[in-house]
Design a protein around this motif. Structure first.
Motif, mmCIF file in Angstrom:
data_model
loop_
_atom_site.group_PDB
_atom_site.id
_atom_site.type_symbol
_atom_site.label_atom_id
_atom_site.label_comp_id
_atom_site.label_asym_id
_atom_site.label_seq_id
_atom_site.Cartn_x
_atom_site.Cartn_y
_atom_site.Cartn_z
ATOM 1 N N THR A 1 30.543 -13.358 21.685
ATOM 2 C CA THR A 1 31.824 -13.136 21.632
ATOM 3 C C THR A 1 32.579 -11.855 22.006
ATOM 4 N N GLU A 2 33.825 -11.895 22.028
ATOM 5 C CA GLU A 2 34.300 -10.401 22.232
ATOM 6 C C GLU A 2 35.507 -10.293 21.420
ATOM 7 N N PRO A 3 36.285 -9.276 21.251
ATOM 8 C CA PRO A 3 36.971 -9.061 20.178
ATOM 9 C C PRO A 3 38.122 -9.921 20.019
ATOM 10 N N VAL A 4 38.845 -10.214 20.971
ATOM 11 C CA VAL A 4 40.082 -11.039 20.884
ATOM 12 C C VAL A 4 39.635 -12.429 20.118
ATOM 13 N N GLU A 5 38.666 -13.099 20.927
ATOM 14 C CA GLU A 5 38.117 -14.381 20.122
ATOM 15 C C GLU A 5 37.548 -14.151 18.850
ATOM 16 N N SER A 6 36.920 -12.931 18.669
ATOM 17 C CA SER A 6 36.068 -12.848 17.145
ATOM 18 C C SER A 6 37.305 -12.814 16.275
ATOM 19 N N ALA A 7 38.573 -12.198 16.517
ATOM 20 C CA ALA A 7 39.707 -12.111 15.612
ATOM 21 C C ALA A 7 40.239 -13.636 15.575
ATOM 22 N N ASP A 8 40.313 -14.235 16.584
ATOM 23 C CA ASP A 8 41.142 -15.468 16.565
ATOM 24 C C ASP A 8 40.160 -16.738 15.570
ATOM 25 N N LEU A 9 39.069 -16.467 15.970
ATOM 26 C CA LEU A 9 38.069 -17.219 15.204
ATOM 27 C C LEU A 9 38.196 -17.244 13.758
ATOM 28 N N ILE A 10 38.422 -16.068 12.962
ATOM 29 C CA ILE A 10 38.294 -15.857 11.635
ATOM 30 C C ILE A 10 39.664 -16.288 11.287
ATOM 31 N N LYS A 11 40.607 -15.781 12.118
ATOM 32 C CA LYS A 11 42.082 -16.085 11.770
ATOM 33 C C LYS A 11 42.114 -17.473 11.609
ATOM 34 N N ARG A 12 41.888 -18.361 12.640
ATOM 35 C CA ARG A 12 42.145 -19.784 12.635
ATOM 36 C C ARG A 12 41.315 -20.600 11.520
ATOM 37 N N LEU A 13 40.133 -20.026 11.052
ATOM 38 C CA LEU A 13 39.349 -20.475 10.040
ATOM 39 C C LEU A 13 40.174 -20.530 8.654
ATOM 40 N N ILE A 14 40.481 -19.348 8.689
ATOM 41 C CA ILE A 14 41.443 -19.104 7.131
ATOM 42 C C ILE A 14 42.615 -20.046 7.371
ATOM 43 N N ALA A 15 43.325 -20.122 8.566
ATOM 44 C CA ALA A 15 44.472 -21.073 8.549
ATOM 45 C C ALA A 15 44.264 -22.336 8.401
ATOM 46 N N GLU A 16 43.092 -22.824 8.788
ATOM 47 C CA GLU A 16 42.758 -24.189 8.814
ATOM 48 C C GLU A 16 41.608 -25.010 8.025
ATOM 49 N N VAL A 17 40.841 -24.247 7.331
ATOM 50 C CA VAL A 17 39.887 -24.668 6.405
ATOM 51 C C VAL A 17 40.566 -25.027 5.128
ATOM 52 N N ASP A 18 40.035 -26.005 4.110
ATOM 53 C CA ASP A 18 40.560 -26.076 2.976
ATOM 54 C C ASP A 18 40.142 -25.003 1.864
ATOM 55 N N ARG A 19 41.047 -24.592 1.115
ATOM 56 C CA ARG A 19 40.649 -23.610 -0.059
ATOM 57 C C ARG A 19 40.123 -22.362 0.589
ATOM 58 N N ALA A 20 40.617 -21.889 1.846
ATOM 59 C CA ALA A 20 39.991 -20.807 2.604
ATOM 60 C C ALA A 20 40.317 -19.530 1.596
ATOM 61 N N ASP A 21 41.361 -19.674 0.715
ATOM 62 C CA ASP A 21 41.848 -18.385 -0.213
ATOM 63 C C ASP A 21 40.710 -18.312 -1.319
#
Ligand code: KIV
Ligand code: ZN
Length: 385
Positions: A174-194
């Motif tokens: 991976t590379e930095p922008v993709e790395s940040a986006d992947l975590i951000k997207r998981l937190i936004a879209e998976v159930d009960r991420a919090d």
């Protein structure tokens, strides 16, 4: 979201997997004690099913750990998970870490289709959670896994009771922008991420492990997996000393805290180099022999006037006694004078000029001019006066 980033050290598991880096039982106990003492939150002490030796080391480290959580690795099957639990259960704070490769390349190895793999993840995380309150799930090769399937694996692991979700960049792709986006997207879209902590685990195949780990934190990860000196297979893992010092030095743009006592970094770096047999490259960030050394005249002169001219952090903060100004052919008169004064020679400008000529002549023939060489030069000069 908290500003505290947990440091998960895997020197004794992923680091030791580096070909030729095997450590003895006693060496592992010693490194674990140092990690515990420096404030590492989670120590991955080994892979208990891999060998009797690994099992014994993880069990013993679990019994001895004072404050760190002790984690063991297990593949996604009940036998591995049970063996892992038998080793870590002695710890005040145990963790089971279980994983499977979720990318197309890795799914082909056990020959599981997506539905079969999803069921395996559900069963294994549920089983681990029935044994231990603290369970980490890793979708190995996450950064090369199709988005929909990665999201599905994480959803299942959270529902089955995982408390930490690790997103490994297993082959340093991976590379930095993709790395940040992947975590951000998981937190936004998976159930009960919090309800879970997202973790980043990067390898350094393209030299981006540190940048990718810090980018993942910017995206919302709150655990970094790393090793001392970046020890690890192929080009290694994220280096603990790099991510910790980067967050400390650049807290203006990365306002995250860790519990690491950074003054213990040099000691453990040297010890890991010694027991693994992997010497640290001279120009390695933070812990390399030259990380706080300045040879050129302009740099030495600047450092003697104000250390911030060529250093972004204090050597004392990583456990060194100070900056070093080795004398070589690029050094100037200011550094020579400073060194001679430290050796007890307080000389006038003319004498210094003569010694400087002799010094340059010697430095042209020698990589580094040591204290004994300088004393000999001064004596020669005095003899000829
Ligand atoms: O690199 C990797 O994917 C791993 C996992 C086992 C977490 O080391
Ligand atoms: Zn790894």
């Amino acid at each position: 979201m908290t500003d505290q980033v947990l440091i998960f050290d895997t020197t004794l598991r992923d680091g030791e997997q580096s070909p030729g880096a095997t450590m003895s039982h006693h060496e592992k106990l010693e490194i674990a004690e140092m990690l515990d003492d420096m404030g590492v939150d989670i120590i991955e002490a080994g892979f208990p099913i891999a060998s009797e030796g690994d099992f014994n080391a993880v069990s013993e480290i679990s019994k001895r750990a004072k404050t760190s959580t002790i984690c063991g690795l297990s593949r996604a099957n009940f036998k591995d998970i049970d063996r892992c639990w038998d080793a870590v259960k002695h710890a005040k704070s145990p963790r089971i870490h279980t994983f499977i490769g979720t990318s197309p390349l890795h799914r082909a190895i056990p020959n599981l289709d997506m539905d079969q793999m999803a069921e395996r993840i559900h069963d294994c995380v549920t089983h681990a959670r029935n044994l231990c309150d603290n369970v980490q799930w890793s979708s190995m090769d996450a950064t090369r896994t199709e988005w929909d399937f990665l999201k599905r694996t994480v959803d299942i692991a959270i529902k089955a009771g995982a408390t930490t979700i690790n997103i490994p960049d297993t082959v340093g792709y991976t590379e930095p922008v993709e790395s940040a986006d992947l975590i951000k997207r998981l937190i936004a879209e998976v159930d009960r991420a919090d309800t879970v902590i997202f973790s980043t685990h990067c390898h350094n195949d393209l030299g981006m492990a540190t940048a990718n780990s810090l980018a993942a934190v910017a995206g919302g990860a709150r655990q970094i997996e790393c090793t001392i000196n970046g020890l690890g297979e192929r080009a290694g893992n994220t280096a603990l000393e790099e991510v910790v010092m980067a967050m400390k030095v650049r807290s203006d743009v990365m306002p995250y805290g860790t519990k690491i006592d950074t003054r213990k970094i040099m000691n453990i770096s040297r010890r890991v180099a010694a027991v693994s047999g992997f010497a640290v490259q001279f120009n390695k960030a933070i812990v390399g022999k030259n990380a706080f050394a300045h040879e050129s005249g302009i740099h030495q002169d600047g450092m003697l006037k104000n250390r911030e001219t060529f250093e972004v952090m204090r050597p004392e903060d990583v456990g060194l006694s100070g900056t070093s100004l080795p004398l070589g052919k690029h050094s100037g008169r200011a550094a020579l004078r400073d060194k001679l004064e430290k050796l007890g020679y307080d000389m006038g400008d003319n004498e210094l000029k003569d010694v400087f000529v002799r010094f340059k002549d010697l430095a042209d023939r020698k990589k580094e001019v040591f204290d004994d060489d300088l004393i000999a030069l001064v004596r020669q000069n005095e003899g000829e006066d």
